[in-house]
Design an enzyme around this catalytic site. Sequence first.
Site, PDB file in Angstrom:
ATOM      1  N   GLU A 174       0.829  -1.208   0.000  1.00 32.92           N
ATOM      2  CA  GLU A 174       0.000   0.000   0.000  1.00 32.92           C
ATOM      3  C   GLU A 174       0.869   1.265   0.000  1.00 32.92           C
ATOM      4  O   GLU A 174       0.776   2.116   0.899  1.00 32.92           O
ATOM      5  CB  GLU A 174      -0.938   0.005   1.205  1.00 32.92           C
ATOM      6  CG  GLU A 174      -1.902  -1.166   1.192  1.00 32.92           C
ATOM      7  CD  GLU A 174      -2.978  -1.129   2.279  1.00 32.92           C
ATOM      8  OE1 GLU A 174      -4.044  -1.702   2.072  1.00 32.92           O
ATOM      9  OE2 GLU A 174      -2.741  -0.527   3.342  1.00 32.92           O
ATOM     10  N   GLU A 366      -5.401  -8.139  -1.277  1.00 37.05           N
ATOM     11  CA  GLU A 366      -6.104  -8.005   0.005  1.00 37.05           C
ATOM     12  C   GLU A 366      -7.551  -7.670  -0.275  1.00 37.05           C
ATOM     13  O   GLU A 366      -7.844  -6.819  -1.118  1.00 37.05           O
ATOM     14  CB  GLU A 366      -5.529  -6.873   0.866  1.00 37.05           C
ATOM     15  CG  GLU A 366      -4.212  -7.171   1.507  1.00 37.05           C
ATOM     16  CD  GLU A 366      -3.761  -6.075   2.465  1.00 37.05           C
ATOM     17  OE1 GLU A 366      -4.631  -5.421   3.101  1.00 37.05           O
ATOM     18  OE2 GLU A 366      -2.549  -5.864   2.561  1.00 37.05           O
TER      19      GLU A 366
HETATM   20  C1  BGP Z   1      -4.317  -2.961   4.970  1.00 33.53           C
HETATM   21  C2  BGP Z   1      -3.004  -3.535   5.387  1.00 33.53           C
HETATM   22  C3  BGP Z   1      -3.057  -4.810   6.114  1.00 33.53           C
HETATM   23  C4  BGP Z   1      -4.326  -5.097   6.861  1.00 33.53           C
HETATM   24  C5  BGP Z   1      -5.577  -4.574   6.236  1.00 33.53           C
HETATM   25  C6  BGP Z   1      -6.788  -4.540   7.116  1.00 33.53           C
HETATM   26  O1  BGP Z   1      -4.235  -1.583   5.095  1.00 33.53           O
HETATM   27  O2  BGP Z   1      -2.176  -3.729   4.277  1.00 33.53           O
HETATM   28  O3  BGP Z   1      -1.885  -4.940   6.825  1.00 33.53           O
HETATM   29  O4  BGP Z   1      -4.249  -5.072   8.200  1.00 33.53           O
HETATM   30  O5  BGP Z   1      -5.439  -3.302   5.682  1.00 33.53           O
HETATM   31  O6  BGP Z   1      -6.724  -3.434   7.952  1.00 33.53           O
HETATM   32  P1  BGP Z   1      -6.972  -3.504   9.504  1.00 33.53           P
HETATM   33  O7  BGP Z   1      -6.054  -4.539  10.011  1.00 33.53           O
HETATM   34  O8  BGP Z   1      -6.665  -2.150  10.001  1.00 33.53           O
HETATM   35  O9  BGP Z   1      -8.400  -3.857   9.646  1.00 33.53           O
END
Ligand code: BGP
Length: 473
Positions: A174, A366
């Site tokens: 990201e 993701e």
């Molecule tokens: C993205 C990241 C991840 C992950 C996901 C979910 O921003 O790349 O590492 O964690 O989001 O976010 P969160 O864990 O804050 O719910």
Amino acid sequence: MTTPTTFPDDFLWGGALAANQYEGAYDADGKGLSVQDVMPQGIVGPRTEAPTPDNLKLVGIDFYHRYKEDIALLAEMGFKVFRFSIAWSRIFPNGDETEPNEAGLAFYDRVLDELEKYGIEPLVTISHYETPLHLTETYNGWADRRMIGFFERYARTLFERYGKRVKYWLTFNEINSVLHEPFMSGGINTPKEELSEQDLYQAIHHELVASASVTRIAHEINPELQVGCMILAIPFYPLTPDPRDVWAAKQAERDNYTFGDVHVRGAYPGYFLRKLRDKGIELDITEADRRTLAEHTVDFVSFSYYMSSCETATQQREASGGNLMGGVVNPTLEVSQWGWAIDPRGLRTILNDYWDRWGKPLFIVENGLGARDELVTGPDGTPTVADDYRIDYMNDHLVQVREAIADGVQVIGYTSWGCIDCVSASTAQMSKRYGFIYVDRNDDGTGTLERYRKQSFGWYRDVIASNGASLKA
Ligand code: BGP
């Protein structure tokens, strides 16, 4: 040839995790500290001077010691691919050493052995919000040009060690999130409120050059390697049809597009240069930087997708919740328990937009629903979670992926986020769960760390086994 209406035969189905959120063992076998070790509350609370016991990431879900059992569970679901990150500070504990830490390298050898055993393709993120803390405190992270050299050495070490076993690589997770979270994403020590835009954009430039430079190194070591960028994708919709709102939404999208434009096209787009001019920012960009960016573009584009958002220049702004960034609330969409808008169609939009814009193969690395899960006793007496809400979310998103493929978009694969429950990146909670596999660990750190299959486990196994045919339109 008929229009493909289903997933290609070699579609890579799987899931994703990141070292700092699941490995634990934060100081084992010579590992140095990373920025995550001093972020006990993620981005929602202050950082600490040193690791504190309330930081759930120090233990994570203890994948470091349970990787065999965990990978066996992924194999049971039929995973074709597993995305994980390598913790930079396991390999170079401080980040600026000249020799790597052998014990850290050996751990990932063991993980790769296990994946190979089951024929699971690894997809490795080189830097996933895990800058070694020493680089942050000594160099101010990516604000300093010397980071490019440290990153090159680290990436070269990985390609030389694992380049015969790992084909797919992502440079920065990201990468556009540094705009909003300079410490977590860019290891920049200067507090956000004090960081000048000049320094922020210079840091971004360093990351982009580093990304292109390690793409070159990867291809020199093994021309077969596939290197991708990774973008936090959010489609922005105009809140009203007023042309000023349309333009506001376009500007918000361009903040994110910039990163893909440079990675794919090898140069800064005109709209970005204008933005810098308007802000009075002059970046230090060398001729060598320009050549590196132009000559070493990515092989594919990957992205995370959780939500869409709206933008407006004419209406009252009601801030939307979101993944490290957001705009204004879309009144037509439902939101998750953490306030993230649920918008499966937005995924089709992003896939089409990215394909039309860049014409590069796309990898969804993701996607998923963070939700509170309740452990119940299943029909066979074993604990499980009746997570039909997660099944619905993923089904509806995957149906839109199928539509995008039918639209002609080339999609390599799909790795759902947090395939095993892990610690949240933004809030550092365990209770924000994404997995097909429940991990018995609570926000207060209690729990046995036992793993249990949720209902979605069997559902995803069927989706993979049927190559998507079991999805409900
Ligand atoms: C993205 C990241 C991840 C992950 C996901 C979910 O921003 O790349 O590492 O964690 O989001 O976010 P969160 O864990 O804050 O719910």
